[in-house]
Design a protein around this motif. Sequence first.
Motif, PDB file in Angstrom:
ATOM      1  N   GLU A 158       0.834  -1.204   0.000  1.00  0.00           N
ATOM      2  CA  GLU A 158       0.000   0.000   0.000  1.00  0.00           C
ATOM      3  C   GLU A 158       0.865   1.250   0.000  1.00  0.00           C
ATOM      4  N   ASP A 159       1.928   1.231   0.810  1.00  0.00           N
ATOM      5  CA  ASP A 159       2.848   2.371   0.845  1.00  0.00           C
ATOM      6  C   ASP A 159       3.495   2.574  -0.517  1.00  0.00           C
ATOM      7  N   LYS A 160       3.891   1.476  -1.157  1.00  0.00           N
ATOM      8  CA  LYS A 160       4.506   1.557  -2.478  1.00  0.00           C
ATOM      9  C   LYS A 160       3.516   2.155  -3.475  1.00  0.00           C
ATOM     10  N   GLY A 161       2.262   1.718  -3.411  1.00  0.00           N
ATOM     11  CA  GLY A 161       1.213   2.244  -4.294  1.00  0.00           C
ATOM     12  C   GLY A 161       0.965   3.722  -4.052  1.00  0.00           C
ATOM     13  N   ALA A 162       0.985   4.137  -2.790  1.00  0.00           N
ATOM     14  CA  ALA A 162       0.762   5.546  -2.448  1.00  0.00           C
ATOM     15  C   ALA A 162       1.913   6.403  -2.962  1.00  0.00           C
ATOM     16  N   ASN A 163       3.125   5.875  -2.917  1.00  0.00           N
ATOM     17  CA  ASN A 163       4.289   6.617  -3.403  1.00  0.00           C
ATOM     18  C   ASN A 163       4.322   6.710  -4.922  1.00  0.00           C
ATOM     19  N   ASN A 164       3.602   5.818  -5.602  1.00  0.00           N
ATOM     20  CA  ASN A 164       3.566   5.834  -7.064  1.00  0.00           C
ATOM     21  C   ASN A 164       2.312   6.516  -7.589  1.00  0.00           C
ATOM     22  N   GLY A 165       1.679   7.336  -6.808  1.00  0.00           N
ATOM     23  CA  GLY A 165       0.485   8.030  -7.261  1.00  0.00           C
ATOM     24  C   GLY A 165      -0.790   7.414  -6.757  1.00  0.00           C
ATOM     25  N   GLY A 166      -0.739   6.171  -6.297  1.00  0.00           N
ATOM     26  CA  GLY A 166      -1.877   5.542  -5.646  1.00  0.00           C
ATOM     27  C   GLY A 166      -3.004   5.112  -6.558  1.00  0.00           C
ATOM     28  N   ASP A 167      -3.015   5.497  -7.849  1.00  0.00           N
ATOM     29  CA  ASP A 167      -4.150   5.125  -8.686  1.00  0.00           C
ATOM     30  C   ASP A 167      -3.726   4.261  -9.866  1.00  0.00           C
ATOM     31  N   LYS A 168      -2.642   3.570  -9.730  1.00  0.00           N
ATOM     32  CA  LYS A 168      -2.105   2.742 -10.798  1.00  0.00           C
ATOM     33  C   LYS A 168      -3.127   1.716 -11.295  1.00  0.00           C
ATOM     34  N   GLY A 169      -3.837   1.073 -10.374  1.00  0.00           N
ATOM     35  CA  GLY A 169      -4.805   0.049 -10.752  1.00  0.00           C
ATOM     36  C   GLY A 169      -6.023   0.613 -11.447  1.00  0.00           C
ATOM     37  N   ALA A 170      -6.333   1.874 -11.287  1.00  0.00           N
ATOM     38  CA  ALA A 170      -7.541   2.446 -11.858  1.00  0.00           C
ATOM     39  C   ALA A 170      -7.442   2.586 -13.370  1.00  0.00           C
ATOM     40  N   ASN A 171      -6.254   2.686 -13.923  1.00  0.00           N
ATOM     41  CA  ASN A 171      -6.104   2.942 -15.341  1.00  0.00           C
ATOM     42  C   ASN A 171      -5.962   1.687 -16.183  1.00  0.00           C
ATOM     43  N   ASN A 172      -5.831   0.519 -15.558  1.00  0.00           N
ATOM     44  CA  ASN A 172      -5.612  -0.685 -16.368  1.00  0.00           C
ATOM     45  C   ASN A 172      -6.477  -1.855 -15.918  1.00  0.00           C
ATOM     46  N   GLY A 173      -7.751  -1.609 -15.728  1.00  0.00           N
ATOM     47  CA  GLY A 173      -8.691  -2.689 -15.446  1.00  0.00           C
ATOM     48  C   GLY A 173      -8.495  -3.340 -14.102  1.00  0.00           C
ATOM     49  N   GLY A 174      -7.977  -2.630 -13.111  1.00  0.00           N
ATOM     50  CA  GLY A 174      -7.828  -3.189 -11.775  1.00  0.00           C
ATOM     51  C   GLY A 174      -6.569  -4.002 -11.590  1.00  0.00           C
ATOM     52  N   GLU A 175      -5.664  -3.983 -12.575  1.00  0.00           N
ATOM     53  CA  GLU A 175      -4.422  -4.726 -12.427  1.00  0.00           C
ATOM     54  C   GLU A 175      -3.315  -3.799 -11.965  1.00  0.00           C
ATOM     55  N   GLU A 176      -2.407  -4.353 -11.200  1.00  0.00           N
ATOM     56  CA  GLU A 176      -1.261  -3.600 -10.726  1.00  0.00           C
ATOM     57  C   GLU A 176      -0.002  -4.357 -11.102  1.00  0.00           C
ATOM     58  N   GLU A 177       1.028  -3.660 -11.564  1.00  0.00           N
ATOM     59  CA  GLU A 177       2.290  -4.320 -11.824  1.00  0.00           C
ATOM     60  C   GLU A 177       2.965  -4.606 -10.498  1.00  0.00           C
ATOM     61  N   LYS A 178       3.591  -5.758 -10.373  1.00  0.00           N
ATOM     62  CA  LYS A 178       4.163  -6.183  -9.097  1.00  0.00           C
ATOM     63  C   LYS A 178       5.655  -6.457  -9.199  1.00  0.00           C
ATOM     64  N   GLY A 179       6.354  -5.930 -10.184  1.00  0.00           N
ATOM     65  CA  GLY A 179       7.776  -6.225 -10.303  1.00  0.00           C
ATOM     66  C   GLY A 179       7.990  -7.314 -11.328  1.00  0.00           C
ATOM     67  N   THR A 180       9.087  -8.034 -11.217  1.00  0.00           N
ATOM     68  CA  THR A 180       9.367  -9.080 -12.188  1.00  0.00           C
ATOM     69  C   THR A 180       9.366 -10.436 -11.517  1.00  0.00           C
ATOM     70  N   ASN A 181       8.970 -11.428 -12.295  1.00  0.00           N
ATOM     71  CA  ASN A 181       8.981 -12.790 -11.766  1.00  0.00           C
ATOM     72  C   ASN A 181      10.288 -13.467 -12.143  1.00  0.00           C
ATOM     73  N   ARG A 182      10.396 -14.764 -11.922  1.00  0.00           N
ATOM     74  CA  ARG A 182      11.645 -15.488 -12.158  1.00  0.00           C
ATOM     75  C   ARG A 182      12.101 -15.411 -13.608  1.00  0.00           C
ATOM     76  N   GLU A 183      11.153 -15.350 -14.534  1.00  0.00           N
ATOM     77  CA  GLU A 183      11.513 -15.317 -15.940  1.00  0.00           C
ATOM     78  C   GLU A 183      11.782 -13.898 -16.414  1.00  0.00           C
ATOM     79  N   GLY A 184      11.702 -12.899 -15.545  1.00  0.00           N
ATOM     80  CA  GLY A 184      11.971 -11.531 -15.915  1.00  0.00           C
ATOM     81  C   GLY A 184      10.761 -10.827 -16.520  1.00  0.00           C
ATOM     82  N   GLU A 185       9.609 -11.490 -16.539  1.00  0.00           N
ATOM     83  CA  GLU A 185       8.406 -10.873 -17.073  1.00  0.00           C
ATOM     84  C   GLU A 185       7.736 -10.065 -15.977  1.00  0.00           C
ATOM     85  N   LYS A 186       6.975  -9.053 -16.391  1.00  0.00           N
ATOM     86  CA  LYS A 186       6.234  -8.272 -15.409  1.00  0.00           C
ATOM     87  C   LYS A 186       5.134  -9.148 -14.831  1.00  0.00           C
TER      88      LYS A 186
END
Length: 184
Positions: A131-159
Amino acid sequence: MAWAMRAMQHAEVYYKLISSVDPQFLKLTKVDDQIYSEFRENFKKLRIDVLDPEDLKSEAAKEKWRPFCLKFDGIVEDFNYGTLLRLNCSQGYTEENTIFAPRIQFFAIEIARNREGYNKAVYTSVQDKEEDKGANNGGDKGANNGGEEEKGTNREGEKEKTNKGGEKEKEAYKEINKSGETAM
């Protein structure tokens, strides 16, 4: 060496799971209810939030744990397989906070921690950080892309993406299945 890698992988998956899903609702085995009732019947006063290694490894403790563990031979797969167990449930797996224990001992203690609310501290702290990370990034990241939030990269380097409708839980369970575990 293979057992150590498997134990570490199991620990990583479990920690990811309790960080992503409210632990109170987790089911680790098909016989969680039986494990929990037998555990609390045999170890009523065992403090499970911060374990004392003597309560698990001393000769007196081993005498008490042995019959409990043997009850699950044939009921819980690999019941006596070596597993890493956190001593302080509010902290992660570190060298100082980890002890080696039979799998059934891990299940008994972690099921109790989940049901009695002790593991909620891990889940809450991770959720608060997100939540703190989301607030520092503008807090509305999920609102612009259908409720999805990027969470970093997984083992294969994909978002990695999660949506608010339970995707974290699905990802955690997929991770368990990748590790070859049939049940935690």
